[in-house]
Scaffold this active site. Structure first.
Site, PDB file in Angstrom:
ATOM      1  N   ASP A 149       0.836  -1.205   0.000  1.00 29.39           N
ATOM      2  CA  ASP A 149       0.000   0.000   0.000  1.00 29.39           C
ATOM      3  C   ASP A 149       0.868   1.252   0.000  1.00 29.39           C
ATOM      4  O   ASP A 149       0.575   2.233  -0.678  1.00 29.39           O
ATOM      5  CB  ASP A 149      -0.935   0.010   1.211  1.00 29.39           C
TER       6      ASP A 149
ATOM      7  N   ARG B 188       0.146   6.593  -6.573  1.00 32.65           N
ATOM      8  CA  ARG B 188      -1.158   7.225  -6.861  1.00 32.65           C
ATOM      9  C   ARG B 188      -1.084   8.728  -6.628  1.00 32.65           C
ATOM     10  O   ARG B 188      -1.705   9.512  -7.361  1.00 32.65           O
ATOM     11  CB  ARG B 188      -2.245   6.615  -5.956  1.00 32.65           C
TER      12      ARG B 188
ATOM     13  N   SER C  63      -6.936   0.810   0.449  1.00 26.67           N
ATOM     14  CA  SER C  63      -5.729   1.336   1.079  1.00 26.67           C
ATOM     15  C   SER C  63      -5.936   1.494   2.588  1.00 26.67           C
ATOM     16  O   SER C  63      -5.144   1.008   3.408  1.00 26.67           O
ATOM     17  CB  SER C  63      -5.388   2.691   0.429  1.00 26.67           C
TER      18      SER C  63
HETATM   19  N1  URA Z   1      -5.669   7.494   3.097  1.00 26.22           N
HETATM   20  C1  URA Z   1      -5.113   6.295   2.836  1.00 26.22           C
HETATM   21  O1  URA Z   1      -4.558   5.662   3.717  1.00 26.22           O
HETATM   22  N2  URA Z   1      -5.203   5.836   1.592  1.00 26.22           N
HETATM   23  C2  URA Z   1      -5.801   6.491   0.585  1.00 26.22           C
HETATM   24  O2  URA Z   1      -5.854   6.007  -0.517  1.00 26.22           O
HETATM   25  C3  URA Z   1      -6.362   7.749   0.878  1.00 26.22           C
HETATM   26  C4  URA Z   1      -6.280   8.206   2.147  1.00 26.22           C
END
Ligand code: URA
Length: 436
Positions: free
Chosen positions: A161, A168, A183
């Site tokens: 992640d 991202r 996520s």
């Molecule tokens: N917070 C997260 O941990 N992930 C995301 O994609 C957006 C906000």
């Protein structure tokens, strides 16, 4: 299997199997699939979405990419709480001790602030000596002994992640409901809680600007949690203005302490009671929200919530005397008033702009490497619905020497953030929905 075929399948609106998602995520984590292919896949997901099964599979794959914490050595139902990120959101400072004082163990891993949103770890570090780092063993012991600990993420939690989120962030693919949901939930699942209470923010200062999108995000996260055997609920709460009056680390801890004493801002207290009630119900300490609220209020009134906070601060090396004397927390050297140009009623306060202004003053990080100043920030004087006269103070900037050069920019941002209407503004809902 080839990444290009999976990108094409998603681009054309197809559904990826568990094996295909595992291939992409594991391949990316291990450096076998390059950034550019995962970027293309993320963009395909952005436009085509993912169904609940795909989102759940992606969550699990990311949760399994690193350490998974086993909280079973701690007795009781461990309930985690997560906010999707707000401005002035110091609910964890209040909820960890408040909920623990009612008998629900809180083993909380929190984050640091980045951009316009603050982080609980930075806030708690305003208390001199407070340490957010400890061994897993000590973490478990502290939660076992006093019922609450708030620490930074230790070990290697959800590395997939981490890598995907960073990608991202620079490929305009953050604002995708399945990607945000997986996520957030991958981290919650890996962190080991038995039950999860989510606070999904909606409005100008939130990821999700509309109520419909916020509910869809909440539902996606609740579905993932439930599907993976974690009792999960979400509230949708307002971020069309900051929560409470203080924005900035020490200012927020002060407000958190006031709230633990029952003397905090009404909106902050109410969000804490709503989230805390859900935590007590999921933690098996109350039969319903009404009973939970009574329990929480009694712990505020009899001083046990504040006492629990002091216990937690002491256990983590913090100076407990600062909780009794919040004026000894870091304080800025200069106060700059921001005054209204026109009179009227406060219609809205762009939370993101306020967050950015606080960041400019040094309260937040522009990049992960930025050094923050725990004393600086913004103290709002007016909130939505308040009457304001021309020339009256809207907010006060708390400034230190290092950030004096940014004062004008911050002042302009705060002024811009306030929308003043000629007409009275009816009270706005604080919580819009409960998603189960
Ligand atoms: N917070 C997260 O941990 N992930 C995301 O994609 C957006 C906000």
């Amino acid at each position: 299997m080839r990444a290009v075929d999976l990108i094409q399948k998603k681009r054309d609106g197809g559904e990826l199997s568990r094996e295909e998602i595992a291939f992409l995520i594991q391949g990316y984590s291990q450096g076998e699939i390059p950034d550019y292919q995962i970027s293309a896949w993320a963009m395909a997901v952005y436009f085509r979405g993912m169904n609940a099964r795909e989102t759940g599979d992606l969550t699990l794959e990311m949760a399994m990419s690193g350490d998974q914490i086993d909280l079973s050595p701690i007795a009781g139902i461990k309930v985690d709480k997560h906010s999707t990120g707000g401005v002035g959101d110091k609910t964890t400072v209040v909820l960890a001790p408040l909920v623990a004082s009612a008998g629900v163990p809180v083993a909380k891993m929190s984050g640091r602030g980045l951009g316009h949103t603050g982080g609980t770890l930075d806030k708690l570090e305003s208390i001199s000596g407070f340490s957010v780092e400890m061994t897993r063993e000590k973490f478990f012991d502290q939660v076992g002994e006093i019922g609450a600990a708030v620490i930074g993420q230790s070990g290697n939690i959800t590395p997939a992640d981490k890598k995907l989120y960073a990608l991202r962030d620079v490929t305009a693919t953050v604002e995708s409901i399945p990607l945000i949901a997986s996520s957030v939930m991958s981290k919650k699942i890996a962190a080991g809680a038995d039950a999860i209470v989510l606070d999904v923010k909606t409005g100008s200062g939130a990821f999700m600007k509309t109520l419909d999108d916020s509910i869809a995000l909440a539902q996606a996260m609740v579905d993932i949690g439930t599907h993976l055997g974690r009792n999960t609920v979400a509230i949708i709460s307002d971020m069309d203005q900051p929560l409470g009056f203080g924005i900035g680390n020490a200012l927020e801890v002060k407000e958190g302490i006031e709230t633990l004493k029952g003397q905090g801002p009404k909106d902050l207290q109410e969000v804490c009671l709503i989230l805390g009630s859900q935590m007590l119900v999921l933690g098996g300490k109350a039969k319903d929200e009404a009973e939970a609220r009574i329990i929480l209020l009694s712990h505020i009134e009899d001083g046990s919530a504040l006492a629990k906070f002091k216990q937690m601060v002491g256990a983590q090396g913090g100076d407990v005397s600062q909780v009794d004397a919040p004026d000894t927390l870091p304080a800025a050297s200069l106060l700059v008033e921001v005054t209204a140009v026109t009179g009227g009623y406060v219609e809205g306060i762009q939370a993101e702009e306020i967050g950015v202004a606080a960041m400019l003053l040094g309260a937040g990080r522009e990049t992960k490497e930025s050094v923050i100043d725990l004393a600086v920030g913004i103290q709002l004087s007016k909130k939505v619905g308040d009457v304001v006269a021309e020339g009256e103070i809207l907010a006060v900037l708390h400034v230190n020497e290092a950030s004096e050069a940014k004062v004008e920019e911050a002042r302009a941002k705060v002024l811009e953030a306030y929308r003043i209407s000629a007409e009275p503004v009816p009270p706005q809902p604080l919580v819009f929905a409960l998603v189960t």
